[in-house]
Every structure is written in structure tokens, then in C-alpha cells.
Design a protein around this motif. Structure first.
Motif, short mmCIF file in Angstrom:
data_model
loop_
_atom_site.label_atom_id
_atom_site.label_comp_id
_atom_site.label_asym_id
_atom_site.label_seq_id
_atom_site.Cartn_x
_atom_site.Cartn_y
_atom_site.Cartn_z
N GLU A 39 -5.08 0.66 6.64
CA GLU A 39 -6.28 0.61 5.51
C GLU A 39 -5.59 1.68 4.37
O GLU A 39 -5.08 2.73 5.02
CB GLU A 39 -7.46 1.11 6.31
CG GLU A 39 -7.95 -0.23 7.28
CD GLU A 39 -8.56 -1.27 6.50
OE1 GLU A 39 -8.73 -1.23 5.04
OE2 GLU A 39 -8.63 -2.13 7.21
N GLY A 40 -6.49 1.58 3.40
CA GLY A 40 -6.25 2.48 2.40
C GLY A 40 -7.08 3.87 2.43
O GLY A 40 -8.23 3.90 2.93
N ALA A 81 -4.77 6.72 5.97
CA ALA A 81 -6.11 6.82 6.18
C ALA A 81 -6.28 7.46 7.64
O ALA A 81 -5.53 7.51 8.54
CB ALA A 81 -6.74 5.37 6.49
N THR A 112 -11.26 3.70 1.88
CA THR A 112 -11.85 2.50 2.06
C THR A 112 -12.86 2.47 3.27
O THR A 112 -12.99 3.44 4.04
CB THR A 112 -10.57 1.64 2.81
OG1 THR A 112 -9.54 1.44 2.04
CG2 THR A 112 -11.29 0.14 3.38
N SER A 113 -13.96 2.03 3.14
CA SER A 113 -15.10 1.80 3.62
C SER A 113 -15.01 0.50 4.78
O SER A 113 -15.02 -0.66 4.17
CB SER A 113 -16.40 1.65 3.20
OG SER A 113 -17.54 1.82 3.90
N VAL A 114 -15.18 0.96 6.22
CA VAL A 114 -14.69 -0.10 6.91
C VAL A 114 -15.84 -0.12 8.05
O VAL A 114 -16.44 0.81 8.43
CB VAL A 114 -13.27 -0.37 7.53
CG1 VAL A 114 -12.55 -0.56 6.57
CG2 VAL A 114 -13.20 0.94 8.29
N LEU A 170 0.83 -1.18 -0.03
CA LEU A 170 -0.08 -0.16 0.07
C LEU A 170 0.87 1.42 0.12
O LEU A 170 0.62 2.29 -0.76
CB LEU A 170 -1.09 -0.10 0.97
CG LEU A 170 -1.83 1.18 1.41
CD1 LEU A 170 -3.05 1.32 0.29
CD2 LEU A 170 -2.54 1.19 2.68
N ASP A 219 -13.01 -3.50 10.78
CA ASP A 219 -12.89 -4.24 9.82
C ASP A 219 -12.82 -5.69 9.92
O ASP A 219 -12.03 -6.47 9.45
CB ASP A 219 -11.64 -3.61 8.71
CG ASP A 219 -12.10 -4.29 7.42
OD1 ASP A 219 -13.05 -4.66 7.17
OD2 ASP A 219 -10.94 -4.42 6.58
N THR A 257 -16.21 5.43 6.22
CA THR A 257 -15.40 5.59 5.08
C THR A 257 -14.15 6.66 5.44
O THR A 257 -14.16 7.65 5.87
CB THR A 257 -16.03 6.33 3.86
OG1 THR A 257 -17.13 5.46 3.51
CG2 THR A 257 -15.12 6.50 2.55
#
Length: 449
Positions: A421-422, A357, A425-427, A343, A404, A443
Motif C-alpha cells: 500500500e502507498g 506504509a 492510503t485509507s484502507v 509504487l 483492503d 489511514t
């Protein structure tokens, strides 16, 4: 509360369960860093091993050995084995710093890709007949070794050596940020013994990942094959390959001892490098391994039984300063998971910088009652106005227990999970409020600064 975004994943305040580290030292002339909140043991970035001739002191109990000449080719250097005798001194003065967070400064996937220039890779398995139950380590070492390099650095603080992995055919090499921070000159020695000058393409101190590029790369390079840290399980067989104590091409084996282990270390200040001093705290939810990792392993490869990269070795645990003579490898090492490495590294290759993030909370270690029991987690101390956390309805006093689908054991655990996380990203975020578990979809956005 200010509307300005600030990284929510700041290290918890003193008293947190996670250990606090200092960065590993790159030069032999640096003095040992003070340990903070030192428990019975500490964890610290794997230090880069002082380069031959750097003048590191020998321990009182060791018989001094002559400094071996610099190698012209990679391989086993019998004359340098005497350097092992001074390991305790290197760890005490050169720098494995014990830390509560898992980062090192030298230093079994199912889905696999080969790191290519575009980061897309290829679906290949280097050692196709490998099995976790009976690994063919000869085949793994033969296959992966051409993708692992020795890194030499020099600067005002002295000289040192670390490790790295060949990322693509364009000459990019991935290593730890603490290996090259503050370095004025960088060289990379490939498995065939040929040394090339290199420059830093990008360095991200918040994740301890850096990318180098050979200034005049050869036509044929062997990029490492990527695995997926998301597919790892505790007990998987692994191999660490790197340049410990200047002994390039060294391999050690072990297992995955734990996953998502929160580790915190001190990264060097932006623009100053670890040769100059320490700066922000680096938090990683690391892969813990029993494979022996020592000074010089920083930035090297941790691979599975099929020869796929599953982590970049970055830190080790050591006994407290009162037991400095035993501060070498004690079978507790840590690696940055390959999914997080990819990433960040792909962004550094592309632009030289990396986005991270942002959730928008200030966490502390916490505990919440659920029914007749209780759960540990990250208590929300503050929520940033207009942040993803605020938009999702999180409030002060909530205790976050999962992100997540992964358990949140405390403040640093939450920090590590968010950083992995990127952006965009929605977690799902699970939290406890007034004794009731709730889940919100969040998000993540890019952190400012």
C-alpha cells in the motif's frame, strides 16, 4: 510501549506458517546459506548466475564443459548451453536459497500503461490480438524482448549476471535489489547486444527493488509496457523473460498459479549488499507462476498474454537441502506484483529512496472463532502508541482477517499487504474481537527509518 514508530510488519516469530529465506548469492565464491525452518520444500531468491569465467564448480555427475566466451551480441549462444548441465551446482553453491517467503535474487492485466519518465505511461496494449485462451507467444516475445536487459555485476564477492527491464526512455532500468547489492561495477546489455555502464539510482532492500540508470543511454530505448497486477486472476497465461544461467533473451511460459502468496526472504544488510552477507527479512505477497524461473532470472519480466508487465521475477521454490540435486526450477516461481514495483520504482527514480506504509502493530499467526467456525489471520501482539492502528481502535488480541478487501492468512500475509500500500492510503481493516467481526478504516502513514 515506546512512542517511537517501528515497522509493524516485522517477520513473525519462529513457528509461523510462512517459510523463512536467505538471500540469493551474487558471486560464485559464496558458500551456500543455511536454511531456516526448512519444510519439505523451500523458497529462495533467484540467484544471479555466475558470469562466464567466474569459476563455479561443476556437479560430480556432470561432465565439465569449457567456459564459453563472453557474448558480443545478445541472442542464442549454442556454446553456452553446456552451462545448463551445471545448474544443480549453481543452485546449491551459487545460490538459490530455499525460503519460506517468495523472493528471488536473479530474477493478465486489464488496465495498461507504458512506463514513462513521469511514471504516467500510455494506454497501449503491445500485442492487441492476444488472448488468454490462445496466446500468441511469438508476438509477445518479439514485442517484449527489446524491453528486457541482461545485467552484469562485479564486486569483492565475485561476478554475476541477472536481469532487468527498461523503465523509461531516460535510461532507467528496474531490477531486484539483491542483484546489485554490494556490486562495485554494473553493466547493462540491451537486446541489440550493446553493453552500457550503469549506476544504481536507488535500492530498496525491504521490497527487493532497485533502479539503475545507464550512464550514457542511447537515443532510442523501448520501455516495458505496464499492466496491473490487481487485475490478474489465477489461470492467466504468462511469460517470463530474462537471463537465466547467462542465456540472455530466454523466454518460458506458464500460468498464474496463485495470487498474494506470502513469501519471505533474507535481504542483505543496508549498505553492505548481498555480496557481504544477509540482513533484514523481505516479505512480499507475490504472484506465483508455473513459468520456469532459474538463476539469472532475478529482476526479469513476467508479462501477460498481451505483453504487459505484471511482475518482476524475484524468487523460486526449491526442494530441501537433502534434495539439492533437484533444486532447479520445479514450476514454483514468484514475482513482485507490478503495482508494488511501480509504487517503489517511481520513488527511486525521483529521489533514490522509497517510503513505506506503516500500520503500527506487531503481528503473529493467529486464529479466531467466528460463529460455529474459525478463521485464520494475524493476531495483534502489540499496538504502537499513536500509530494508525491505535487511532483506529485496534487492540492486542484482535485477529486481523482482511486488509483492503484481501484475506490475511497470517502475520507475513499482513506484512506483505501493508507494504504493497502507498503512504497516506485509507484502507478498511477487518478483524475479529470476542467472536465478532468488525471493520475499521485506517489511514496508513510513513514508517520511520
Amino acid at each position: 510501549m515506546s512512542d517511537q514508530h517501528r515497522p509493524p510488519e516485522e517477520p513473525p516469530s519462529p513457528g509461523s506458517r510462512a517459510h523463512a529465506l536467505e538471500p540469493g548469492r551474487t558471486g560464485p565464491e559464496r558458500t551456500p546459506g543455511a536454511f531456516h525452518e526448512a519444510p519439505e520444500h523451500q523458497t529462495a531468491p533467484i540467484p544471479t548466475f555466475p558470469a562466464p569465467g567466474a569459476g563455479a564448480p561443476a556437479p560430480a555427475f556432470a561432465v565439465p564443459t569449457p567456459t564459453p566466451p563472453r557474448r558480443e551480441r545478445r541472442g542464442r549462444r549454442v556454446a553456452e548451453l553446456g552451462a545448463v548441465a551445471v545448474l544443480a551446482a549453481m543452485l546449491a553453491s551459487g545460490g538459490t536459497v530455499a525460503a519460506t517467503t517468495l523472493l528471488d535474487d536473479d530474477s493478465g492485466a486489464t488496465t495498461t500503461t507504458t512506463a514513462a519518465g513521469d511514471g504516467s505511461g500510455a494506454s497501449t496494449v503491445p500485442v492487441s490480438d492476444a488472448a488468454n485462451s490462445a496466446p500468441d507467444w511469438d508476438a509477445v516475445a518479439e514485442t517484449v524482448s527489446p524491453s528486457v536487459v541482461a545485467i552484469g555485476v562485479s564486486g569483492n564477492g565475485g561476478e554475476g549476471e541477472g536481469s532487468g527491464v527498461v523503465w523509461d526512455e531516460e535510461g532507467h532500468v528496474v531490477t531486484n535489489a539483491h542483484v546489485v547489492d554490494g556490486a562495485q561495477q554494473v553493466s547493462v546489455t540491451l537486446a541489440d547486444g550493446v553493453t552500457y555502464e550503469a549506476e544504481v539510482t536507488g535500492s530498496d532492500t525491504s521490497t527487493d527493488i532497485a533502479v539503475l540508470r545507464l550512464t550514457d543511454p542511447p537515443d532510442e530505448l523501448t520501455p516495458v509496457t505496464l499492466g496491473s497486477s490487481d487485475q490478474l486472476t489465477v489461470g492467466d497465461a504468462v511469460m517470463a523473460i530474462g537471463n537465466p544461467l547467462g542465456l540472455d533473451g530466454t523466454v518460458t511460459t506458464g500460468i498464474v498459479s496463485a495470487l498474494d502468496r506470502p513469501v519471505a526472504t533474507q535481504a542483505s544488510s543496508e549498505g553492505q549488499g548481498q555480496l557481504q552477507g544477509q540482513g533484514t527479512t523481505v516479505v512480499t505477497n507475490a504472484v506465483q507462476t508455473s513459468a520456469a524461473i532459474n538463476p539469472g532470472n532475478s529482476g526479469g519480466a513476467l508479462v501477460d498474454a498481451a505483453g504487459r508487465l505484471i511482475g518482476i521475477n524475484s524468487s523460486i521454490a526449491s526442494l530441501g537441502s537433502s534434495a539439492s540435486s533437484q533444486s532447479g526450477s520445479i514450476g514454483i516461481g514468484f514475482a513482485i506484483p507490478v503495482d508494488q514495483v511501480k509504487l517503489v520504482a517511481d520513488q527511486l527514480v525521483e529521489s533514490g529512496t522509497a517510503e513505506h506504509a506503516f500500520l503500527g502493530v506487531t503481528p503473529a499467526d493467529g486464529e479466531a472463532e467466528v460463529g460455529s467456525g474459525s478463521r485464520t489471520g494475524a493476531r495483534v501482539e502489540q499496538v504502537v502508541d499513536g500509530s494508525p492502528a491505535a487511532d483506529a481502535g485496534l487492540q492486542e488480541g484482535d485477529v486481523i482477517t482482511e486488509l483492503d478487501g484481501k484475506a490475511v492468512g497470517g502475520a507475513e500475509s499482513l506484512v506483505g499487504l501493508v507494504r504493497a500500500e502507498g503512504v497516506g492510503t485509507s484502507v478498511p481493516v477487518t478483524y475479529v474481537r470476542d467472536g465478532q467481526e468488525q471493520t475499521a478504516q485506517v489511514t496508513l502513514v510513513a514508517a520511520d527509518g
